[in-house]
Design a protein around this motif. Structure first.
Motif, PDB file in Angstrom:
ATOM      1  N   SER A   1       0.984   2.639   5.168  1.00 39.84           N
ATOM      2  CA  SER A   1       0.310   3.401   6.235  1.00 39.84           C
ATOM      3  C   SER A   1       1.264   3.609   7.400  1.00 39.84           C
ATOM      4  O   SER A   1       1.128   4.582   8.143  1.00 39.84           O
ATOM      5  CB  SER A   1      -0.954   2.722   6.764  1.00 39.84           C
TER       6      SER A   1
ATOM      7  N   THR B   1      -7.174  -2.561   1.770  1.00 44.04           N
ATOM      8  CA  THR B   1      -6.577  -3.883   1.554  1.00 44.04           C
ATOM      9  C   THR B   1      -7.667  -4.950   1.478  1.00 44.04           C
ATOM     10  O   THR B   1      -7.643  -5.831   0.619  1.00 44.04           O
ATOM     11  CB  THR B   1      -5.604  -4.204   2.713  1.00 44.04           C
TER      12      THR B   1
ATOM     13  N   ARG C   1      -4.998   1.855  -2.409  1.00 43.88           N
ATOM     14  CA  ARG C   1      -5.670   1.256  -1.254  1.00 43.88           C
ATOM     15  C   ARG C   1      -5.046   1.736   0.058  1.00 43.88           C
ATOM     16  O   ARG C   1      -5.731   1.826   1.076  1.00 43.88           O
ATOM     17  CB  ARG C   1      -5.680  -0.272  -1.339  1.00 43.88           C
TER      18      ARG C   1
HETATM   19  N1  ASP Z   1       0.408  -1.037   1.748  1.00 42.44           N
HETATM   20  C1  ASP Z   1      -0.735  -1.201   2.592  1.00 42.44           C
HETATM   21  C2  ASP Z   1      -0.601  -0.285   3.786  1.00 42.44           C
HETATM   22  O1  ASP Z   1       0.487   0.037   4.206  1.00 42.44           O
HETATM   23  C3  ASP Z   1      -0.902  -2.621   3.042  1.00 42.44           C
HETATM   24  C4  ASP Z   1      -1.241  -3.472   1.827  1.00 42.44           C
HETATM   25  O2  ASP Z   1      -2.420  -3.562   1.491  1.00 42.44           O
HETATM   26  O3  ASP Z   1      -0.355  -4.009   1.197  1.00 42.44           O
HETATM   27  O4  ASP Z   1      -1.588   0.135   4.336  1.00 42.44           O
END
Ligand code: ASP
Length: 429
Positions: free
Chosen positions: A280, A317, A394
């Motif tokens: 994100s 998440t 996610r």
């Molecule tokens: N990759 C997710 C994000 O950047 C964070 C995670 O759930 O690992 O929103």
């Protein structure tokens, strides 16, 4: 957004599909066929781990380089304007509550369906890979660390919460400085235009960047890696979709009185970006741009709520953590019970605040959630094999959550331009 005759959405979609096919074929060639050593090493070492990996990395770095200047400048602009009329305290309160609320709903849904579907009931404990447990952040540290002792260090380290606090303090001080501050404010507004242009420049390499990221992933993992974990995988995907199409849609419709179809249509490139980058944080520049320019949210709200959301709001998440906890408890034959569920809900909401907006960060804070209900963090090894693909999905949901709350809060504060939101002619540009 780009000069190509194809929209950014089309370009990214094309890049994703071709990347997936190309990566899949490369995986098959290097693992399923007996090619000569020379050819295998050319594909693996030169093409996949060399060229494609480097292009993907350069793309991610280019996105990340935008984040700190963009958030800093945009947020100072949003808070320094005396004619703004935006009540930051009230906006902050509403945003914070909605972020926590949506995350709590997300993890509750995850636990409910995790219990209903029982993805871990037949899981074999021996299939797990080992997982190196990293230390999850302590709760009190999460709060203390919001306040920077050195803003330059915060920026250099990309600590977004600290950058947010500093930017707001600076913006408000510029506003309080009267006529003298106006000159500084004007400079920031000019810089804002330049930074937004920089976002467009980086977007020019988006298709090739996305192609490389997806191709590397599938060249390394192929398509068959879901295997034994299919039940867990699809439970997480199901709850993610349910949350995106249910909870967030209801929020937009009931609280925001906004059309969810228009919202999704305009968010499409952002969702694909989140999916491709699994971060994100890296997607933040595009999220800001789309939320402001296509969904009509005033910079005063978006400059604050979007970076805050990317940092603390992780509905997707929390869903993974809810289902993962249920899965692991079932695999170990442990009953969570009512107190266990409540503990998971509370810790997953807090873990979401402490999860960094980068690929795989949710796995680290999952250790904290498991620890709270007495499950061994090593059990993460059971599910890590499918986490990368889940991380991509996610992350898209995390970002949708940020944009949904941003629109709802902006609408409630009279800072959403309904004409821009409804204008479907700017959907795909
Ligand atoms: N990759 C997710 C994000 O950047 C964070 C995670 O759930 O690992 O929103």
């Amino acid at each position: 957004m780009t000069n190509s005759k194809y929209s950014l959405t089309t370009q990214i979609l094309f890049a994703m599909v071709t990347g997936l096919l190309f990566g899949g074929v490369m995986h098959y060639l290097t693992t399923g066929m007996t090619l000569g050593m020379g050819l295998t090493s050319f594909i693996q070492d030169f093409l996949v781990d060399g060229v494609l990996y480097s292009v993907g990395k350069i793309f991610i770095n280019s996105l990340k380089l935008l984040v700190v200047p963009l958030v800093f400048i945009s947020l100072v602009c949003g808070t320094c304007n005396p004619a703004g009329g935006a009540n930051l305290g009230r906006i902050g309160g509403k945003t914070f509550c909605l972020y926590l609320f949506t995350t709590a709903v997300a993890v509750t849904l995850a636990l409910f369906f995790g219990e209903l579907i029982q993805p871990g009931a037949e899981a074999s404990l021996s299939t797990g890979m080992s997982y190196q447990v990293k230390e999850a952040p302590m709760l009190k540290d999460v709060f203390i660390k919001i306040f920077p002792s050195n803003p330059f260090k915060a920026m250099a380290e990309g600590n977004m919460l600290q950058v947010i606090v500093f930017s707001i303090l600076l913006g408000v001080s510029i506003r309080l400085s009267g006529e003298k501050g106006e000159h500084v404010a004007n400079t920031f507004h000019r810089w804002n235009v330049v930074i937004m242009k920089l976002v467009e420049v980086v977007m020019l390499i988006a298709p090739i960047g996305v192609f490389s990221l997806i191709a590397v992933l599938f060249a390394q993992k192929g398509f068959g890696f879901i295997g034994d974990l299919a039940k867990y995988f699809f439970t997480v995907v199901f709850v993610l979709l349910l949350h995106a199409t249910g909870t967030l849609t209801l929020l937009l419709t009931l609280l925001g009185k906004l059309n969810p179809i228009t919202f999704v249509a305009k968010m499409r490139p952002v969702i694909m970006f989140g999916f491709s980058t699994a971060s994100s944080g890296a997607t933040l520049p595009l999220t800001m741009k789309v939320v402001e320019e296509k969904l009509g949210v005033d910079n005063k709200v978006a400059s604050f709520t979007v970076p805050l959301g990317a940092t603390i709001n992780m509905d997707g998440t929390a869903i993974m953590q809810g289902v993962a906890t249920a899965f692991i408890a079932q695999a170990y034959g442990i009953e969570l019970g009512m107190v266990g569920y409540l503990t998971v809900i509370l810790t997953a909401v807090l873990a979401s605040v402490g999860t960094a907006a980068v690929p795989g960060a949710g796995m680290i804070t999952l250790a904290m959630v498991l620890g709270q209900v007495g499950l061994p963090a090593e059990a993460i090894g059971l599910i890590i094999g499918v986490d990368r693909l889940l991380d991509m999905i996610r992350t898209a949901v995390n970002i949708m959550g940020d944009a949904t709350v941003t629109c709802v809060v902006a609408k409630s504060e009279g800072h959403l331009d309904q004409a821009v939101f409804d204008d479907t002619s700017i959907t795909n540009s």
